[in-house]
Design a protein around this motif. Structure first.
Motif, short mmCIF file in Angstrom:
data_model
loop_
_atom_site.label_atom_id
_atom_site.label_comp_id
_atom_site.label_asym_id
_atom_site.label_seq_id
_atom_site.Cartn_x
_atom_site.Cartn_y
_atom_site.Cartn_z
N LYS A 68 0.83 -1.21 0.00
CA LYS A 68 0.00 0.00 0.00
C LYS A 68 0.87 1.26 0.00
CE LYS A 68 -3.18 2.44 3.05
NZ LYS A 68 -3.94 2.37 4.30
N PHE A 69 1.89 1.27 0.85
CA PHE A 69 2.73 2.47 0.96
C PHE A 69 3.75 2.56 -0.18
CE2 PHE A 69 1.12 2.03 5.32
CZ PHE A 69 0.48 3.25 5.39
N THR A 70 4.22 1.44 -0.70
CA THR A 70 5.13 1.51 -1.84
C THR A 70 4.39 2.02 -3.08
OG1 THR A 70 4.79 -0.83 -2.32
CG2 THR A 70 6.75 -0.25 -1.05
N THR A 71 3.15 1.59 -3.28
CA THR A 71 2.38 2.09 -4.43
C THR A 71 2.02 3.55 -4.24
OG1 THR A 71 0.34 1.21 -3.47
CG2 THR A 71 1.43 -0.14 -5.12
N LEU A 72 1.81 3.98 -2.99
CA LEU A 72 1.53 5.40 -2.73
C LEU A 72 2.73 6.25 -3.17
CD1 LEU A 72 -0.38 7.53 -1.42
CD2 LEU A 72 0.88 7.15 0.69
N VAL A 73 3.93 5.77 -2.88
CA VAL A 73 5.14 6.51 -3.28
C VAL A 73 5.25 6.55 -4.80
CG1 VAL A 73 7.66 6.46 -3.26
CG2 VAL A 73 6.40 6.02 -1.16
N THR A 74 5.10 5.41 -5.46
CA THR A 74 5.27 5.36 -6.92
C THR A 74 4.15 6.09 -7.66
OG1 THR A 74 4.24 3.18 -6.95
CG2 THR A 74 6.65 3.25 -6.91
#
Length: 121
Positions: free
Chosen positions: A25-31
């Protein structure tokens, strides 16, 4: 684009799948917001220094990424909204910290090994 390191302590009651989903969830938020993931390191279950919400352990996760400076506020809001997050900390990395992390990941000696050898002798 600045370099950042995010450390998150998730609640220890998450299953492995839920822990991985929270990370994703947080890695996709960054990307999705134009950032890039540099490194990801799930530390797993560790003891806390003091109880948080009556819990003495937490699932630690470290994410190193690059993003624009205005992204931090969006990230902070999402971290505060997530009930599975006990604590979080975002640190801006300077060029020396970025270089140190790259050396550490690649296995190149960082200079601290000699001090450890002297102490162990």
């Amino acid at each position: 684009m600045n370099n950042y390191e995010l450390m998150v302590i998730f609640t220890p009651v998450l299953s492995d799948d839920e822990f991985k989903a929270a990370q994703k969830k947080f890695t996709t938020l960054v990307t999705d917001n134009g950032g890039q993931i540099v490194a990801e390191n799930p530390w797993g279950l560790k003891s806390l220094a003091y109880p948080i919400q009556k819990k003495t352990t937490g699932l630690y996760w470290v994410l190193e990424f690059t993003a624009s400076s205005d992204f931090n506020e969006k990230l902070k809001i999402q971290l505060l909204r997530d009930e599975s997050v006990l604590r979080h900390m975002v640190t801006k990395l300077d060029k020396y910290a970025v270089e140190y992390n790259q050396k550490k990941r690649s296995g190149v000696p960082t200079g601290n090994e000699k001090a450890a050898e002297v102490n162990n002798a």
